[in-house]
Design an enzyme around this catalytic site. Structure first.
Site, PDB file in Angstrom:
ATOM      1  N   ASN A 389       0.821  -1.194   0.000  1.00 19.54           N
ATOM      2  CA  ASN A 389       0.000   0.000   0.000  1.00 19.54           C
ATOM      3  C   ASN A 389       0.859   1.250   0.000  1.00 19.54           C
ATOM      4  O   ASN A 389       0.909   1.987  -0.984  1.00 19.54           O
ATOM      5  CB  ASN A 389      -0.943  -0.025   1.210  1.00 19.54           C
ATOM      6  CG  ASN A 389      -2.089   0.953   1.054  1.00 19.54           C
ATOM      7  OD1 ASN A 389      -2.017   1.879   0.267  1.00 19.54           O
ATOM      8  ND2 ASN A 389      -3.144   0.740   1.801  1.00 19.54           N
ATOM      9  N   ASP A 390       1.600   1.455   1.086  1.00 18.44           N
ATOM     10  CA  ASP A 390       2.372   2.695   1.201  1.00 18.44           C
ATOM     11  C   ASP A 390       3.395   2.865   0.074  1.00 18.44           C
ATOM     12  O   ASP A 390       3.619   3.980  -0.382  1.00 18.44           O
ATOM     13  CB  ASP A 390       3.098   2.738   2.557  1.00 18.44           C
ATOM     14  CG  ASP A 390       2.123   2.674   3.713  1.00 18.44           C
ATOM     15  OD1 ASP A 390       1.020   3.220   3.571  1.00 18.44           O
ATOM     16  OD2 ASP A 390       2.456   2.070   4.748  1.00 18.44           O
ATOM     17  N   VAL A 391       3.975   1.748  -0.384  1.00 21.66           N
ATOM     18  CA  VAL A 391       5.058   1.866  -1.363  1.00 21.66           C
ATOM     19  C   VAL A 391       4.547   2.220  -2.758  1.00 21.66           C
ATOM     20  O   VAL A 391       5.354   2.463  -3.656  1.00 21.66           O
ATOM     21  CB  VAL A 391       5.920   0.578  -1.448  1.00 21.66           C
ATOM     22  CG1 VAL A 391       6.589   0.312  -0.115  1.00 21.66           C
ATOM     23  CG2 VAL A 391       5.112  -0.609  -1.899  1.00 21.66           C
TER      24      VAL A 391
END
Lengths: 463, 90
Positions: A389-391
């Site tokens: 998600n964050d990446v």
């Protein structure tokens, strides 16, 4: 054994540690490097049994206790290291680091009690340093462990007047440290240890989940320095060399990691002081998303020419590494160009995802690093984001002030289609909403990554 | 003075050996360095030998247990990580 022989063997162990760090810096020699390090450490430990009580042939005092304690350490440490799942490895490293810091602080305290008023000022100053930093490393590592293990929230913990409380604690730590040096009392030292433990907790609480690896690395360097300082107190050259090596290389490594994540070290450590409540995450109203079935995904893949798989921590949690490899092999057999796009900090630590995929025997040449794969997303028909998600969150490029702003991302938003395999709409480890989930070219496939992938594989086989 | 020299030289060696590491190896390198500082076990054994009171002995026994966990656990878990890298070269 004479002091000269003892020191020479200590020097050999020190050289072994240098060779170990050198070896660990290159993929081909890494494993050997680690073994050399283990050899050096074992050698140093064995030889200390023959040195003490120099001039007499008496064994160490309290030998039974010493051997018993080592046995207990082995019984706890070895199974923990052997049985831990690779997904949980970062928190185990954090824990090992913490207990090392705790050990260094205890060593300094015992030697301080033992010396009494025979201690020189320099020895007391180093003792104070070891107790402070060792305790910070211990309690700080416990907090990082709890964050990674998700025993507590992974978001930055920011409390009212936090900045003030942290600063006040730090000032009192330094003040009490001065008190110890002046008074040589036992009570001040214990107060110092308590305050330092508190400071370690306060220091790590405001750090956001995504920055935890950097903090572990920094605490690791801290522990190294405490070992060096206790080397001074105990007059052991070996401890000075080993501790300084770890302190120095750990500092460089911390910087390298911060760079790989696009973070400034300063921002990571003091970001909490300036952090504002996250407006992005606060917008929690229901918004439409497009979710699809495994068949929809299979059709999309069947007509793709190039597919990039972006694995994240969720993939590892679902133990879906083997299934994703099966899917990749199937697509390759259909003539589709397949690559894995690996973010430097995919998983929970730099290089963690490479370890996890290696565990599933994914061929090394299919793994593409971020810089390699980013320019190709424009020609990519489908990007499959599995449990990441964050990446891939474009907020890192577009939303100044969000906790991951400035972190380099995999630019899957440039691909023609994006498929997200997710368990829920829950945000990633950094706790930030991902706009990409609402993008019209995004399709979401909800469910356990392994189960979903298995269904996609059979649907694709049927086409 | 000798101690200062040893310290400064070790700092430089520490900087030099890890100046260029691919991000793939960051985790194993951190874990390996972490295991190396487990050599505080040597210090823990020395203070256990010096211990004269029950308090000192108790604290040094705790230090030995913790240091052993750090050192042995650290090397074992690093080896497990690196073992997997080796496997995928085939």
């Amino acid at each position: 054994m004479s002091r000269t022989v003892y020191d020479l063997i200590g020097l050999a162990a020190g050289i072994a540690f240098i060779l170990a760090l050198k070896g660990l810096s290159h993929p081909k020699t890494a494993r050997r490097g680690n073994l050399i390090g283990a050899f050096g450490a074992s050698l140093a430990t064995l030889v200390v049994f023959f040195y003490s009580n120099e001039g007499s042939s008496l064994p160490l005092n309290n030998l039974g206790w010493i051997l018993g304690a080592i046995a207990v350490g082995l019984i706890i440490g070895v199974p923990a290291a052997r049985k831990v799942q690779m997904t949980q490895m970062p928190q185990l490293v954090a824990l090992f680091n913490g207990v090392g810091g705790g050990a260094a602080a205890l060593v300094a305290i015992v030697e301080y009690l033992n010396l009494g008023d025979k201690a020189t000022t320099a020895v007391v100053v180093f003792t104070v340093f070891t107790v402070i930093v060792g305790c910070v490393s211990f309690s700080g590592s416990i907090i990082t462990f709890m964050k990674l293990q998700e025993l507590m929230t992974t978001r930055p913990v920011i409390f009212p007047a936090g900045r003030f409380i942290i600063a006040a604690t730090l000032v009192s730590v330094i003040g009490v440290g001065g008190w110890v040096v002046n008074s040589l009392g036992t009570t001040p030292l214990l107060i110092l240890a308590g305050l330092s433990l508190l400071f370690g907790v306060l220091f790590v609480l405001p750090v956001g989940g995504a920055d935890v690896p950097i903090v572990i690395s920094l605490l690791n360097a801290f522990t190294g320095l405490t070992v060096a300082a206790s080397g001074y107190v105990l007059d052991s050259t070996l401890l000075i060399i080993a501790g300084t090596l770890v302190g120095a290389s750990g500092t460089i490594l911390t910087r390298l990691m911060a760079e790989a994540m696009g973070r400034s070290l300063f921002g990571t450590l003091f970001g909490a002081f300036t952090a504002k409540p996250q407006d992005v995450a606060a917008a929690g109203e229901e918004r439409p998303v497009r979710s699809g079935s495994p068949d929809d995904v299979a059709i999309l893949l069947n007509y793709a020419r190039r597919v990039v798989i972006v694995p994240g921590f969720g993939l590892a949690v679902a133990q879906a590494q083997h299934t994703v490899r099966e899917l990749a092999d199937l697509m390759i057999s259909k003539g589709i160009d397949v690559a894995y796009g690996i973010h430097p900090v995919a998983g929970r630590m730099p290089g963690h995802m490479n370890v996890l995929l290696a565990e599933a025997n994914v061929p090394y040449d299919q793994l593409a690093e971020m810089d390699e794969v980013n320019p190709t997303f424009g020609q990519t028909d489908v990007a499959i984001v599995i449990g990441a998600n964050d990446v891939v969150n474009p907020a890192a490029q577009t939303t100044p002030g969000c906790p991951i702003y400035g972190m380099p991302i995999l630019e899957v938003n440039n691909a023609a289609n994006i498929i997200f395999l997710k368990r829920s709409m829950r945000p990633g480890f950094a706790g930030i909403e991902n706009e990409l989930l609402y993008d019209p070219k995004t399709m979401l496939l909800f469910g356990d990554a392994k189960a979903s992938l298995t269904k996609v594989v059979s649907a694709l086989k049927a086409l | 003075m000798a101690i200062v020299s040893i310290f400064v030289l070790s700092v430089f060696v520490g900087f030099e050996v890890v100046s260029k590491v691919s991000s793939t190896l960051h985790t194993p390198l951190m874990s390996g360095a972490n295991a190396i500082h487990g050599v505080i076990l040597v210090g823990a054994i020395i203070v256990a030998d010096h211990s004269t009171t029950n308090l000192e002995l108790g604290l040094s026994v705790a230090a030995i247990v913790l240091a052993t966990i750090n050192m042995v656990g650290g090397f074992v878990v690093t080896d497990r990580m690196l073992e997997m890298f080796k496997g995928n070269k085939k």
